[in-house]
Design a protein around this motif. Sequence first.
Motif, PDB file in Angstrom:
ATOM      1  N   GLY A 125       0.862  -1.181   0.000  1.00 32.22           N
ATOM      2  CA  GLY A 125       0.000   0.000   0.000  1.00 32.22           C
ATOM      3  C   GLY A 125       0.892   1.222   0.000  1.00 32.22           C
ATOM      4  N   ALA A 126       0.464   2.261  -0.706  1.00 33.58           N
ATOM      5  CA  ALA A 126       1.311   3.448  -0.882  1.00 33.58           C
ATOM      6  C   ALA A 126       1.710   4.074   0.452  1.00 33.58           C
ATOM      7  CB  ALA A 126       0.610   4.473  -1.757  1.00 33.58           C
ATOM      8  N   GLY A 127       0.759   4.210   1.366  1.00 35.34           N
ATOM      9  CA  GLY A 127       1.063   4.838   2.656  1.00 35.34           C
ATOM     10  C   GLY A 127       2.070   4.045   3.466  1.00 35.34           C
ATOM     11  N   ARG A 128       1.878   2.738   3.545  1.00 37.46           N
ATOM     12  CA  ARG A 128       2.811   1.900   4.317  1.00 37.46           C
ATOM     13  C   ARG A 128       4.175   1.825   3.638  1.00 37.46           C
ATOM     14  NH1 ARG A 128      -0.099  -3.546   5.513  1.00 37.46           N
ATOM     15  NH2 ARG A 128       2.026  -4.037   6.084  1.00 37.46           N
ATOM     16  N   TYR A 129       4.181   1.838   2.299  1.00 37.59           N
ATOM     17  CA  TYR A 129       5.440   1.836   1.555  1.00 37.59           C
ATOM     18  C   TYR A 129       6.261   3.084   1.908  1.00 37.59           C
ATOM     19  CZ  TYR A 129       8.624   1.806  -2.467  1.00 37.59           C
ATOM     20  OH  TYR A 129       9.746   1.821  -3.264  1.00 37.59           O
ATOM     21  N   GLU A 130       5.622   4.240   1.859  1.00 38.95           N
ATOM     22  CA  GLU A 130       6.308   5.494   2.191  1.00 38.95           C
ATOM     23  C   GLU A 130       6.726   5.517   3.658  1.00 38.95           C
ATOM     24  OE1 GLU A 130       7.397   7.790   0.076  1.00 38.95           O
ATOM     25  OE2 GLU A 130       6.547   6.628  -1.571  1.00 38.95           O
ATOM     26  N   MET A 131       5.875   4.998   4.538  1.00 35.79           N
ATOM     27  CA  MET A 131       6.210   4.928   5.957  1.00 35.79           C
ATOM     28  C   MET A 131       7.429   4.030   6.181  1.00 35.79           C
ATOM     29  SD  MET A 131       4.022   3.542   9.262  1.00 35.79           S
ATOM     30  CE  MET A 131       2.530   4.237   8.630  1.00 35.79           C
ATOM     31  N   LEU A 132       7.459   2.903   5.483  1.00 35.25           N
ATOM     32  CA  LEU A 132       8.604   2.003   5.606  1.00 35.25           C
ATOM     33  C   LEU A 132       9.888   2.701   5.168  1.00 35.25           C
ATOM     34  CD1 LEU A 132       9.872  -0.765   6.161  1.00 35.25           C
ATOM     35  CD2 LEU A 132       9.212  -1.421   3.823  1.00 35.25           C
ATOM     36  N   LEU A 133       9.843   3.393   4.042  1.00 36.93           N
ATOM     37  CA  LEU A 133      11.026   4.143   3.589  1.00 36.93           C
ATOM     38  C   LEU A 133      11.446   5.184   4.618  1.00 36.93           C
ATOM     39  CD1 LEU A 133      10.333   4.670  -0.212  1.00 36.93           C
ATOM     40  CD2 LEU A 133      12.084   3.229   0.828  1.00 36.93           C
ATOM     41  N   ASP A 134      10.475   5.901   5.169  1.00 30.83           N
ATOM     42  CA  ASP A 134      10.790   6.916   6.182  1.00 30.83           C
ATOM     43  C   ASP A 134      11.441   6.279   7.403  1.00 30.83           C
ATOM     44  OD1 ASP A 134       9.728   8.894   4.562  1.00 30.83           O
ATOM     45  OD2 ASP A 134       7.806   8.969   5.619  1.00 30.83           O
ATOM     46  N   LEU A 135      10.877   5.173   7.882  1.00 30.26           N
ATOM     47  CA  LEU A 135      11.431   4.495   9.061  1.00 30.26           C
ATOM     48  C   LEU A 135      12.836   3.972   8.789  1.00 30.26           C
ATOM     49  CD1 LEU A 135       8.253   2.572  10.253  1.00 30.26           C
ATOM     50  CD2 LEU A 135       9.379   4.482  11.438  1.00 30.26           C
ATOM     51  N   LEU A 136      13.031   3.363   7.633  1.00 33.96           N
ATOM     52  CA  LEU A 136      14.357   2.840   7.303  1.00 33.96           C
ATOM     53  C   LEU A 136      15.366   3.970   7.143  1.00 33.96           C
ATOM     54  CD1 LEU A 136      13.362  -0.005   4.840  1.00 33.96           C
ATOM     55  CD2 LEU A 136      14.253  -0.253   7.175  1.00 33.96           C
ATOM     56  N   ASN A 137      14.936   5.081   6.553  1.00 29.72           N
ATOM     57  CA  ASN A 137      15.832   6.225   6.425  1.00 29.72           C
ATOM     58  C   ASN A 137      16.191   6.811   7.790  1.00 29.72           C
ATOM     59  OD1 ASN A 137      16.338   6.256   3.660  1.00 29.72           O
ATOM     60  ND2 ASN A 137      14.488   7.404   3.230  1.00 29.72           N
TER      61      ASN A 137
END
Length: 149
Positions: A125-137
């Motif tokens: 899902g787009a929101g979780r995908y972006e959240m995952l990138l933010d968390l990993l960053n």
Amino acid sequence: MTRALPSTSRSLPIALLRAREEVMGPIRAMLANVGITEQQWRVLRVLDERGAMEPTRIAEDSCLLLPSLTRILQKLEERGLIVRRRDEEDKRKQIVQITPAGSEVIAENLETSIALTERMRARLGAGRYEMLLDLLNELGVDGAERSGD
């Protein structure tokens, strides 16, 4: 009181490795068709996106150790995918630049690379995908501002 390690299903290092393999498997398959390694792909992506730069910066931006990068640059240069030259202002420095042939490797695999990214985005899902990138960053704060991959 004796403390126990979390189960391997809740271990961050193991979860990151599992996720990496899930993401990188299809990318490795794409790169096998091209005849380049994932490390070479990262170097080409960084140079294509950011332009000519010094090896130290390439190593940082592509998450490689400098000794490994030296060998990777040699292989890419042998294939005509990059060129190296001395810096005009500081002759002690080396500048690395992607060649048109290197940019062509990126262009030829662009659609597949985008499709793989979109498949993962749809899966999460787009929101979780972006959240995952933010968390990993957030975990790699030093490189997060520079990396966009």
